[in-house]
Design a protein around this motif. Structure first.
Motif, PDB file in Angstrom:
ATOM      1  N   TRP A   1     -10.021  27.132 -24.039  1.00  0.00           N
ATOM      2  CA  TRP A   1     -11.009  27.917 -24.779  1.00  0.00           C
ATOM      3  C   TRP A   1     -10.496  28.200 -26.182  1.00  0.00           C
ATOM      4  N   ARG A   2     -11.444  28.424 -27.101  1.00  0.00           N
ATOM      5  CA  ARG A   2     -11.136  28.927 -28.439  1.00  0.00           C
ATOM      6  C   ARG A   2     -11.429  30.427 -28.472  1.00  0.00           C
ATOM      7  N   PHE A   3     -10.645  31.159 -29.253  1.00  0.00           N
ATOM      8  CA  PHE A   3     -10.952  32.576 -29.435  1.00  0.00           C
ATOM      9  C   PHE A   3     -10.726  32.941 -30.898  1.00  0.00           C
ATOM     10  N   GLY A   4     -11.482  33.920 -31.349  1.00  0.00           N
ATOM     11  CA  GLY A   4     -11.410  34.425 -32.727  1.00  0.00           C
ATOM     12  C   GLY A   4     -12.305  35.638 -32.823  1.00  0.00           C
ATOM     13  N   THR A   5     -13.479  35.469 -33.442  1.00  0.00           N
ATOM     14  CA  THR A   5     -14.468  36.540 -33.401  1.00  0.00           C
ATOM     15  C   THR A   5     -15.167  36.582 -32.053  1.00  0.00           C
ATOM     16  N   HIS A   6     -15.157  35.461 -31.323  1.00  0.00           N
ATOM     17  CA  HIS A   6     -15.758  35.384 -30.000  1.00  0.00           C
ATOM     18  C   HIS A   6     -15.032  34.306 -29.211  1.00  0.00           C
ATOM     19  N   VAL A   7     -15.374  34.165 -27.944  1.00  0.00           N
ATOM     20  CA  VAL A   7     -14.764  33.170 -27.065  1.00  0.00           C
ATOM     21  C   VAL A   7     -15.753  32.028 -26.878  1.00  0.00           C
ATOM     22  N   SER A   8     -15.274  30.797 -27.014  1.00  0.00           N
ATOM     23  CA  SER A   8     -16.149  29.637 -26.869  1.00  0.00           C
ATOM     24  C   SER A   8     -15.361  28.487 -26.261  1.00  0.00           C
TER      25      SER A   8
ATOM     26  N   PHE B   1     -13.653  24.850 -25.979  1.00  0.00           N
ATOM     27  CA  PHE B   1     -12.749  24.231 -26.947  1.00  0.00           C
ATOM     28  C   PHE B   1     -13.374  22.991 -27.579  1.00  0.00           C
ATOM     29  N   ASP B   2     -13.137  22.828 -28.865  1.00  0.00           N
ATOM     30  CA  ASP B   2     -13.380  21.570 -29.564  1.00  0.00           C
ATOM     31  C   ASP B   2     -12.358  21.475 -30.686  1.00  0.00           C
TER      32      ASP B   2
END
Length: 583
Positions: free
Chosen positions: A68-75, A77-78
């Motif tokens: 998964w990617r995280f930052g301002t939200h969780v999404s 992965f790409d």
């Protein structure tokens, strides 16, 4: 007997498959790993490439791995470059906590919400830190000032700037300049001294007449000549509206806290230029912003050109100025009978819908209520108050139509500014009351705060969404918004949630927006600046994590051998029946 046994075995297998009871098994800590990759802007470049390699190495070849990617939200992965303007790990860890397996965090260590993560949740993940290279950076932290001005006003900007990191060649104050420009045209330059570290604040003033055109302008305040390694945080944007004449004029006689809070609320909710004049001595008026003396001719001209005139204090002292004014008028009397006057629920009026749902018992009482000296026989009473909640109710907000068609609202309560001073729900009630009055007073002129939705802020840093707030009293509905830059046009849809807010993520640029089906127009800006560009000390370090073997629930349908038993029993039973000549 064998046929009966086979039938019972097949029937039991089918019953178990339909029932699908679950059993638990212990998963090794390294099984089904969850890899969380920091996708904030601070990971750009080398840290992002290192994180991609680590994610492939630790998650790509392991069974059941999730990235998964995280930052301002969780999404999901790409491999697209990081673009989030904040680093929030808590939502990602909370989501990962519901799954089995090891949790691996790949980050540069600059996490914004470490202090908000529970200790047990923070101990679980294995953290791999790829720090950013150290560098020295000078930046503009913020720009503040008045949003609505007239061409005769002076623009006063409060600019915060600073430095971070270690400078090559030793530490010491350097010199730089703050450049203010609009549309590529330089308006003013001011030299500044850079601190060794931390943030300083300075003021920049310039006449609004320097702006080439009236209307919404977007200023760029840039730190020039610093020679730092990161240029993307050297400039901030600030949107303001410049008009030829003030749309609202406040005449405060005498000035007090009521006039001060009313001026701020009026500027915020009406979204029009507001000019306030104060009578510090009998017959002597001054500009409230600069305390410069104002001639009676200039005062009369400003009041005559305004669409809304607000008289606050003692209306009799401003009679000579307002006698010939035909604009809509708000008269706010503050010289009344002292006491604790508790405001009651609104009566039927144009303000009822806006003020519905307010907990009136929780608001501070008004400090005084006056008996209006104006003709209110044909006025509509919107709000009333009682002295210490006893005795007859006295009207404190009245709406009336003057001769000639202009509207007039009269407020006879003093001390309502304490609602705004308290903050929270009380402040929102004060702003709602002011907005409702302006809506009604300027409703027929197409001004005021009649927008269905407005942006909460006019500028947002890179990687953060623009947030829109639904203001209308009816239920939120999707709105089509058209956004234009100097080179392209973009059409999007604002979808409001239960909190009456909608988010829209845009690339950096200056956008002229328009909402479909209404008159809402304005400007918003997405800055290239982001807090993520600035060098920051890591808030989390490498850690091995907790080797937690977790239970996984497995249903019987997930066990292949039960299907084999059922099929084998049915097939064998059928073959035996055929062999014995049975149907």
């Amino acid at each position: 007997m064998s046929l009966v046994a086979l039938r019972i075995l097949a029937l039991l297998a089918l019953i178990l498959l339909v029932w699908n009871p679950a059993s638990s098994r212990v998963l090794p800590s390294g099984d089904e790993p969850i890899v969380l990759v920091d996708a904030s802007l601070s990971m750009s470049g080398g840290p992002w490439r290192a994180a991609l390699d680590s994610a492939r190495a630790r998650g790509g070849g392991r069974r059941g791995a999730v990235v998964w990617r995280f930052g301002t939200h969780v999404s999901l992965f790409d491999t697209t470059p990081p673009a989030d303007g904040a680093t929030r790990l808590a939502p990602a860890l909370e989501t990962a906590a519901s799954r089995a397996g090891e949790v691996i965090v790949l980050t540069d260590g600059a996490i914004d919400d470490v202090g908000k993560i529970p200790a047990d949740l923070l101990r679980r993940p294995r953290v791999i830190v790829t720090p950013r290279p150290s560098f020295w950076d000078a930046y503009v932290a913020s720009v503040e000032g008045a949003r609505h001005l007239t061409r005769g006003d002076t623009v006063r900007l409060r600019v915060s700037y600073g430095t971070a990191g270690k400078r090559e060649g030793g530490r010491g104050k350097g010199k730089a300049a703050l450049l203010v420009s609009v549309g590529g045209r330089r308006l003013t330059t001011q030299g500044v001294s850079l601190p060794d570290s931390g943030i300083l604040e300075t003021s920049i003033t310039l006449p609004a007449s320097r702006f080439p055109l009236p209307g919404w302008q977007v200023l760029e305040v840039r730190l020039d000549g610093a020679g730092d390694a990161e240029p993307r945080d050297d400039a901030r944007l600030f949107a303001l509206d410049v008009s030829s004449e003030p749309a609202a004029v406040i005449l405060a006689s005498p000035p007090d806290w009521e006039s001060r809070f009313l001026a701020k609320a009026l500027s915020d909710v009406a979204r029009v230029p507001v000019k306030m004049f104060v009578e510090t001595e009998r017959g002597r008026w001054r500009d409230a912003a600069t305390l410069a003396p104002v001639a009676n001719a200039d005062l009369n001209r400003a009041a005559s050109a305004a669409r809304l005139v607000v008289v606050i204090g003692d209306p009799e002292r401003t009679q000579s100025v307002t006698a010939s004014i035909h604009a809509s008028r708000l008269v706010w009397q503050t010289n009344g009978q002292s006491g604790d006057w508790y405001v009651e629920s609104p009566l039927s009026s144009p303000l009822t819908a806006a003020l519905s749902g307010v907990l009136w018992d929780s608001l501070p009482p008004a400090t005084a209520v006056a008996v209006s000296t104006r003709d209110t026989t044909s006025a509509m009473v919107a709000l009333t108050a009682r002295l210490v909640r006893r005795g007859p109710a006295r009207p404190i907000v009245m709406l009336a139509q003057r001769k000639g068609g202009a509207r007039e609202a009269t407020v006879t309560a003093a001390g309502l500014w304490r609602w705004a001073f308290r903050g929270g729900a009380a402040e929102q009630t004060y702003r709602t009351l002011v907005a409702g009055l302006v809506d009604w007073l300027l409703g027929e002129q197409g001004a005021g705060s009649r927008e269905r939705a407005v942006p909460e802020t006019f500028e947002v840093p890179n990687g953060l969404p623009l947030v829109w707030q639904w203001l209308s009293s009816d239920e939120p509905r999707p709105l089509v918004v058209t956004l234009k830059t100097s080179t392209q046009t973009r059409v999007d849809t604002l979808r409001f949630d239960a909190a009456r807010r909608a988010e829209l993520l845009l690339p950096p640029g200056i956008y002229q927006y328009a909402l479909s089906g209404g008159s809402e127009r304005g400007v918003v800006a997405v800055e290239e600046y982001s807090d993520e560009w600035r060098p920051r000390a890591p808030t989390i370090g490498p850690q091995p994590g907790e080797a937690t073997a977790r239970l996984a629930s497995v249903g019987l349908r997930d066990r292949w051998w039960l299907f084999v038993i059922a099929i084998a029993a049915l097939a064998t039973e059928w073959a035996l029946r055929r062999r014995q000549g049975l149907p």
